[in-house]
Scaffold this active site. Structure first.
Site, PDB file in Angstrom:
ATOM      1  N   TYR A  29       0.825  -1.134   0.091  1.00 53.65           N
ATOM      2  CA  TYR A  29       0.223  -0.046  -0.166  1.00 53.65           C
ATOM      3  C   TYR A  29       0.810   1.111   0.018  1.00 53.65           C
ATOM      4  O   TYR A  29       1.838   1.132   0.184  1.00 53.65           O
ATOM      5  CB  TYR A  29      -0.921  -0.064   1.183  1.00 53.65           C
ATOM      6  CG  TYR A  29      -0.256   0.395   2.464  1.00 53.65           C
ATOM      7  CD1 TYR A  29       0.517  -0.805   3.193  1.00 53.65           C
ATOM      8  CD2 TYR A  29      -0.408   1.390   3.109  1.00 53.65           C
ATOM      9  CE1 TYR A  29       1.026  -0.340   4.372  1.00 53.65           C
ATOM     10  CE2 TYR A  29       0.080   1.830   4.457  1.00 53.65           C
ATOM     11  CZ  TYR A  29       0.883   0.776   5.082  1.00 53.65           C
ATOM     12  OH  TYR A  29       1.458   1.181   6.178  1.00 53.65           O
ATOM     13  N   ARG A  65       8.132   3.963  -4.625  1.00 53.52           N
ATOM     14  CA  ARG A  65       8.212   3.124  -3.634  1.00 53.52           C
ATOM     15  C   ARG A  65       7.080   2.040  -3.820  1.00 53.52           C
ATOM     16  O   ARG A  65       7.470   0.847  -3.540  1.00 53.52           O
ATOM     17  CB  ARG A  65       8.031   3.967  -2.377  1.00 53.52           C
ATOM     18  CG  ARG A  65       8.315   2.933  -1.140  1.00 53.52           C
ATOM     19  CD  ARG A  65       7.909   3.900   0.026  1.00 53.52           C
ATOM     20  NE  ARG A  65       6.747   4.474   0.310  1.00 53.52           N
ATOM     21  CZ  ARG A  65       6.450   5.132   1.419  1.00 53.52           C
ATOM     22  NH1 ARG A  65       7.624   5.482   2.340  1.00 53.52           N
ATOM     23  NH2 ARG A  65       5.114   5.605   1.390  1.00 53.52           N
ATOM     24  N   ARG A 108      -7.037 -21.876  -0.971  1.00 52.92           N
ATOM     25  CA  ARG A 108      -6.190 -20.993  -0.164  1.00 52.92           C
ATOM     26  C   ARG A 108      -4.765 -21.991  -0.048  1.00 52.92           C
ATOM     27  O   ARG A 108      -4.653 -22.976   0.382  1.00 52.92           O
ATOM     28  CB  ARG A 108      -6.635 -20.961   1.319  1.00 52.92           C
ATOM     29  CG  ARG A 108      -5.594 -20.194   2.165  1.00 52.92           C
ATOM     30  CD  ARG A 108      -6.054 -20.282   3.801  1.00 52.92           C
ATOM     31  NE  ARG A 108      -5.257 -19.751   4.670  1.00 52.92           N
ATOM     32  CZ  ARG A 108      -4.254 -20.394   5.151  1.00 52.92           C
ATOM     33  NH1 ARG A 108      -3.797 -21.504   4.998  1.00 52.92           N
ATOM     34  NH2 ARG A 108      -3.457 -19.809   5.879  1.00 52.92           N
ATOM     35  N   HIS A 159      -0.367 -20.944   0.289  1.00 51.44           N
ATOM     36  CA  HIS A 159       0.618 -19.855   0.740  1.00 51.44           C
ATOM     37  C   HIS A 159       1.344 -19.571  -0.510  1.00 51.44           C
ATOM     38  O   HIS A 159       1.412 -18.160  -1.001  1.00 51.44           O
ATOM     39  CB  HIS A 159       1.508 -20.367   1.842  1.00 51.44           C
ATOM     40  CG  HIS A 159       0.933 -20.382   3.195  1.00 51.44           C
ATOM     41  ND1 HIS A 159      -0.111 -21.479   3.428  1.00 51.44           N
ATOM     42  CD2 HIS A 159       1.339 -19.726   4.219  1.00 51.44           C
ATOM     43  CE1 HIS A 159      -0.050 -21.353   4.677  1.00 51.44           C
ATOM     44  NE2 HIS A 159       0.457 -20.295   5.256  1.00 51.44           N
ATOM     45  N   LYS A 186       6.529  -1.863   1.838  1.00 50.94           N
ATOM     46  CA  LYS A 186       5.356  -1.249   2.706  1.00 50.94           C
ATOM     47  C   LYS A 186       4.041  -2.086   2.330  1.00 50.94           C
ATOM     48  O   LYS A 186       3.031  -1.973   1.414  1.00 50.94           O
ATOM     49  CB  LYS A 186       4.959   0.049   1.951  1.00 50.94           C
ATOM     50  CG  LYS A 186       4.087   0.978   2.844  1.00 50.94           C
ATOM     51  CD  LYS A 186       4.221   2.436   2.548  1.00 50.94           C
ATOM     52  CE  LYS A 186       2.921   3.431   3.162  1.00 50.94           C
ATOM     53  NZ  LYS A 186       3.286   3.392   4.763  1.00 50.94           N
ATOM     54  N   GLU A 241      13.094   2.783  13.854  1.00 53.22           N
ATOM     55  CA  GLU A 241      11.867   3.851  13.460  1.00 53.22           C
ATOM     56  C   GLU A 241      10.811   3.683  14.394  1.00 53.22           C
ATOM     57  O   GLU A 241      10.921   2.815  15.332  1.00 53.22           O
ATOM     58  CB  GLU A 241      11.550   3.540  12.029  1.00 53.22           C
ATOM     59  CG  GLU A 241      10.886   2.390  11.720  1.00 53.22           C
ATOM     60  CD  GLU A 241      10.372   2.029  10.318  1.00 53.22           C
ATOM     61  OE1 GLU A 241      10.102   3.018   9.615  1.00 53.22           O
ATOM     62  OE2 GLU A 241      10.156   0.803   9.993  1.00 53.22           O
ATOM     63  N   LEU A 253      11.230   1.421   6.920  1.00 52.61           N
ATOM     64  CA  LEU A 253      10.412   1.968   5.712  1.00 52.61           C
ATOM     65  C   LEU A 253      11.073   3.187   5.406  1.00 52.61           C
ATOM     66  O   LEU A 253      11.563   4.033   5.900  1.00 52.61           O
ATOM     67  CB  LEU A 253       8.957   2.007   5.964  1.00 52.61           C
ATOM     68  CG  LEU A 253       8.173   2.496   4.696  1.00 52.61           C
ATOM     69  CD1 LEU A 253       8.014   1.450   3.690  1.00 52.61           C
ATOM     70  CD2 LEU A 253       6.944   3.155   4.937  1.00 52.61           C
TER      71      LEU A 253
END
Ligand code: PDD
Length: 277
Positions: A30, A49, A98, A100, A144, A176, A200
């Site tokens: 995101y 990014r 489902r 992985h 991110k 951070e 990040l």
């Protein structure tokens, strides 16, 4: 209205499959992009990014920069000249089972606007509190990713402790914040953790460095000991939604006797100049 997979839809009618890997695994990335008075701020940096995050997890970018710009413009038409935070999320998409490991799927793209209300300088001058915690996140904090369980745990701790942020440290070195980058000032020098896989690479971080350099500070992108935070003259956090915010109390200890630093004030002013240019 929100944007979902090519359509502009009322938010309460926007639906995704239960098999979406974003829902099942947090398999997505995101961006949060600030918009000031209708102008998108540092869009190309955010899109670079985004591309890096997508490349790291092998999702093909579904749209060109022009297409993103076009979608943002259409959403922004609903509230012209306002301050907004664009939320853009891309997940790997929905599969039939489902599992992985993944197949090449059609990514899910969700984009919405949230009102952005930056704090005024007078509000910021009150200073904010933080606590410190060991950084138990993974080794790819440069991506991110929407899978944010660790950051959620820290943010809830911050909320329950009634502080603004949790400042993290790995092997005694400050990394951070749970949702921000962190800076300390000693004398005329600004310290912040170097980019790499432990933080990040914040777009606001770059802007703070740019502003600090303009204001005559020496910039050192090096990891510093978490204990050094208590003897710093100034501590700041930065993010796209908070800009640059002064922290005057860490783990209930006062920084600079609880007073706002002069460097923060200058850097804040310069940041506003860049933002309003
Ligand atoms: N988060 N580090 C972390 C862990 C973050 O979550 C963020 C921002 C930053 C600052 O990045 P930038 O300056 O590009 O916003 C650093 C956003 C705002 C969020 O998760 O909502």
């Amino acid at each position: 209205m929100v944007f979902l997979n090519g359509e502009f839809t009322p938010k309460d009618q926007a639906c995704i499959s239960v098999m979406d890997r974003g829902f099942l695994f947090g398999d997505g990335v995101y961006e949060v992009i600030p918009v000031y008075a209708g102008k998108i701020f540092r869009l190309s940096d955010h899109l670079v990014r985004l591309q890096n995050s997508l490349d790291s997890i092998q999702i093909s970018n579904p749209y060109t920069p022009e297409k993103y710009q076009n979608i943002f413009d259409q959403l922004l038409e609903q509230s012209p000249n306002s301050n907004q935070a664009i939320y853009l999320q891309i997940t790997r998409g929905a599969d039939t089972v489902r599992k992985h490991s993944f197949n090449e799927l059609t990514p899910t793209v969700f984009i919405e606007l949230n009102p952005l209300i930056p704090k005024t300088k007078t509000e910021l001058e009150n200073g904010y509190h933080a606590i410190t915690q060991p950084d138990f996140r993974w080794e790819r904090c440069d991506i991110k990713a929407t899978s944010l369980l660790a950051n959620i745990i820290y943010s809830q701790q911050a909320k329950q402790s009634q502080v603004e942020e949790v400042i993290l440290h790995r092997d005694q070195m400050m990394t951070e914040g749970a949702t921000s980058n962190v800076f300390t000032v000693k004398g005329n020098t600004l310290f912040t953790h170097p980019t790499g896989q432990h933080i990040l690479s914040g777009i606001t971080r770059d802007l703070v460095i740019e502003s600090a350099r303009y204001c005559g500070l020496i910039i050192k992108e090096v990891a510093t000991k978490i204990d050094d935070i208590f003897s710093a003259n100034e501590v700041w956090i930065s993010s796209s939604t908070r800009e640059v915010m002064p922290i005057t109390n860490v783990d209930s200890k006062l920084i600079n006797n609880g007073k706002i630093g002069q460097h923060w004030s200058q850097v804040y002013d310069h940041y506003q100049t860049i933002k309003n240019a």
